[in-house]
Write a protein that holds these residues in place. Structure first.
Motif, short mmCIF file in Angstrom:
data_model
loop_
_atom_site.label_atom_id
_atom_site.label_comp_id
_atom_site.label_asym_id
_atom_site.label_seq_id
_atom_site.Cartn_x
_atom_site.Cartn_y
_atom_site.Cartn_z
N SER A 49 -10.63 1.98 16.04
CA SER A 49 -11.91 2.65 16.26
C SER A 49 -12.87 2.47 15.08
N HIS A 50 -12.32 2.29 13.90
CA HIS A 50 -13.16 2.16 12.70
C HIS A 50 -12.69 0.98 11.84
N PRO A 51 -12.79 -0.23 12.38
CA PRO A 51 -12.33 -1.40 11.60
C PRO A 51 -13.16 -1.63 10.35
N GLU A 52 -14.38 -1.09 10.35
CA GLU A 52 -15.23 -1.24 9.17
C GLU A 52 -14.81 -0.29 8.04
N LYS A 53 -13.99 0.69 8.39
CA LYS A 53 -13.59 1.69 7.40
C LYS A 53 -12.19 1.43 6.85
N TYR A 54 -11.23 1.22 7.75
CA TYR A 54 -9.84 1.10 7.32
C TYR A 54 -9.41 -0.36 7.21
N ILE A 55 -8.52 -0.64 6.26
CA ILE A 55 -7.88 -1.94 6.23
C ILE A 55 -6.83 -1.96 7.34
N ASN A 56 -6.54 -3.13 7.86
CA ASN A 56 -5.63 -3.26 9.00
C ASN A 56 -4.18 -3.36 8.52
N HIS A 57 -3.70 -2.27 7.96
CA HIS A 57 -2.34 -2.23 7.44
C HIS A 57 -1.89 -0.77 7.35
N ILE A 58 -0.78 -0.47 7.97
CA ILE A 58 -0.18 0.87 7.85
C ILE A 58 1.01 0.73 6.92
N TYR A 59 0.86 1.22 5.71
CA TYR A 59 1.93 1.07 4.72
C TYR A 59 3.09 1.97 5.10
N GLY A 60 4.27 1.39 5.18
CA GLY A 60 5.45 2.13 5.59
C GLY A 60 5.90 1.82 7.01
N GLU A 61 5.03 1.15 7.76
CA GLU A 61 5.43 0.77 9.13
C GLU A 61 6.58 -0.24 9.07
N LYS A 62 6.51 -1.18 8.14
CA LYS A 62 7.52 -2.23 8.09
C LYS A 62 8.19 -2.36 6.71
N GLU A 63 7.55 -1.87 5.67
CA GLU A 63 8.12 -2.02 4.33
C GLU A 63 9.53 -1.46 4.27
N LEU B 156 3.95 7.32 6.22
CA LEU B 156 3.07 6.23 6.62
C LEU B 156 1.69 6.45 6.02
N TYR B 157 1.09 5.39 5.50
CA TYR B 157 -0.20 5.50 4.82
C TYR B 157 -1.25 4.61 5.47
N MET B 158 -2.47 5.12 5.54
CA MET B 158 -3.61 4.31 5.93
C MET B 158 -4.72 4.51 4.90
N SER B 159 -5.52 3.45 4.68
CA SER B 159 -6.47 3.48 3.58
C SER B 159 -7.65 2.57 3.87
N ASP B 160 -8.74 2.77 3.13
CA ASP B 160 -9.88 1.87 3.20
C ASP B 160 -9.89 0.92 2.01
N VAL B 161 -8.89 1.05 1.16
CA VAL B 161 -8.77 0.23 -0.05
C VAL B 161 -7.42 -0.48 0.01
N PRO B 162 -7.35 -1.76 -0.34
CA PRO B 162 -6.06 -2.45 -0.33
C PRO B 162 -5.01 -1.68 -1.10
N PHE B 163 -3.82 -1.62 -0.56
CA PHE B 163 -2.77 -0.79 -1.15
C PHE B 163 -2.36 -1.25 -2.54
N GLU B 164 -2.48 -2.56 -2.81
CA GLU B 164 -2.14 -3.01 -4.16
C GLU B 164 -3.09 -2.44 -5.20
N ASP B 165 -4.35 -2.16 -4.79
CA ASP B 165 -5.31 -1.54 -5.70
C ASP B 165 -4.92 -0.11 -6.03
N LEU B 166 -4.18 0.52 -5.13
CA LEU B 166 -3.82 1.93 -5.29
C LEU B 166 -2.45 2.11 -5.93
N GLY B 167 -1.85 1.02 -6.37
CA GLY B 167 -0.57 1.12 -7.07
C GLY B 167 0.65 1.02 -6.18
N PHE B 168 0.47 0.72 -4.89
CA PHE B 168 1.61 0.57 -3.99
C PHE B 168 2.25 -0.80 -4.20
N LYS B 169 3.56 -0.85 -4.05
CA LYS B 169 4.25 -2.13 -4.09
C LYS B 169 4.03 -2.85 -2.77
N THR B 170 3.50 -4.04 -2.84
CA THR B 170 3.18 -4.77 -1.61
C THR B 170 4.03 -6.03 -1.44
#
Length: 306
Positions: A228-242, A249-263
């Motif tokens: 619904s908001h592709p302009e807002k969120y990055i297309n990645h749910i952290y924890g879905e597959k990691e 499960l995490y969703m964000s508008d900033v790449p997870f590597e920028d936020l300190g997540f292991k990618t």
């Protein structure tokens, strides 16, 4: 689902799949064979696992979740966690007696703007947890409701869980001598979840940044928000597959590597990898199994007699 309408019946409907512990008495090998684990993420096996969806864009950094966690779990609460909010904070770290933290991180959103986001961290409660697979005495177990729990009375301080965790979550208490303590989020399983209550952090969140529910439903909602908001969120749910999937499960508008997540974490479950390593060192594994098998047998006898 309305938070206040969550009942014990709802919780009892959650996934009852018990994770193999790999503990046997006496001289048996204290390692689970790879047949005990899924060989890849199974979409349906963990659909009903109790989970939390974290929308990083909605977190205001009030740290109400941190305070609620400390209160609910009888953890030390001597620091005013809101000092400096929202301008400046003293950064907080996960500790054996601090199971969740919220810290500001800076990243670049899809519009190219540098933004600050508040990121909550805690145990990810892997669907197939490596910490459980490497614990030689069953101090870490995957509960019937789903969360990964720690039993201090069984812990021998080997710290295998700390080395094995792909998310660097468990923390060790280094000053207890012969009484080792590892600390991590328990998902409020014993004190709240099993009583039909929300985890304390979720109940305390004032903005809806944390949403509790069944994993499949939360993934559906997260994907709907992204669509619904592709302009807002990055297309990645952290924890879905990691690491084969997690309950957080995490969703964000900033790449997870920028936020300190292991990618760079593998998407396959991690326990089979630990078995592959251990199976290549049979002499070491056999020697350790004898020691830890005896310890496990002794602990089981003490629990039964006590």
């Amino acid at each position: 689902m309305n938070k206040k309408q969550l009942t014990t019946t709802d919780l009892n409907a959650f996934n009852r799949r018990r994770f193999l512990q790999g503990l046997i008495g006496g001289t048996g090998l204290s390692v689970i064979s790879p047949a005990g684990f899924a060989q890849g993420p199974d979409k349906n096996a963990f659909a009903d696992t109790p989970s939390v969806l974290v929308d990083v864009t909605r977190c205001i950094g009030c740290r109400a979740c941190m305070r609620a966690c400390k209160t609910a779990n009888d953890l030390p609460n001597e620091t005013d966690l809101s000092v400096g909010f929202p301008v400046s904070w003293e950064r907080q770290d996960l500790r054996f007696d601090q199971w969740t933290v919220v810290n500001p991180e800076t990243g670049t959103n899809s519009a190219g703007a540098e933004v600050s986001r508040n990121v909550k961290r805690q145990c990810m409660h892997c669907l197939e947890p490596t910490c459980v697979s490497v614990c030689p005495v069953g101090a870490l177990t995957k509960s019937e409701l789903g969360p990964v729990l720690y039993n201090e009375d069984r812990c021998i301080g080997c710290r295998y869980c700390i080395m094995a965790c792909p998310f660097d979550i468990p923390k060790y208490e280094w000053h207890s001598g012969l009484s080792p303590v590892v600390g991590k989020c328990q998902f409020c399983t014993r004190k709240r979840l099993s009583q039909g209550q929300l985890p304390a952090c979720v109940a305390a969140c004032p903005t809806g940044a944390l949403k509790f529910g069944r994993r499949e439903a939360l993934l559906f909602e997260a994907k709907a928000r992204i669509d619904s908001h592709p302009e807002k969120y990055i297309n990645h749910i952290y924890g879905e597959k990691e690491a084969g999937g997690t309950a957080w499960l995490y969703m964000s508008d900033v790449p997870f590597e920028d936020l300190g997540f292991k990618t760079t974490i593998e998407t396959a479950p991690m326990p089979p990898l630990t078995w592959e390593v251990l199976s290549k060192i049979p002499i070491v594994a056999g020697a350790m199994a004898g020691l830890f098998g005896t310890l496990a047998w002794t602990l089981n006898r003490q629990e039964k007699s006590g």
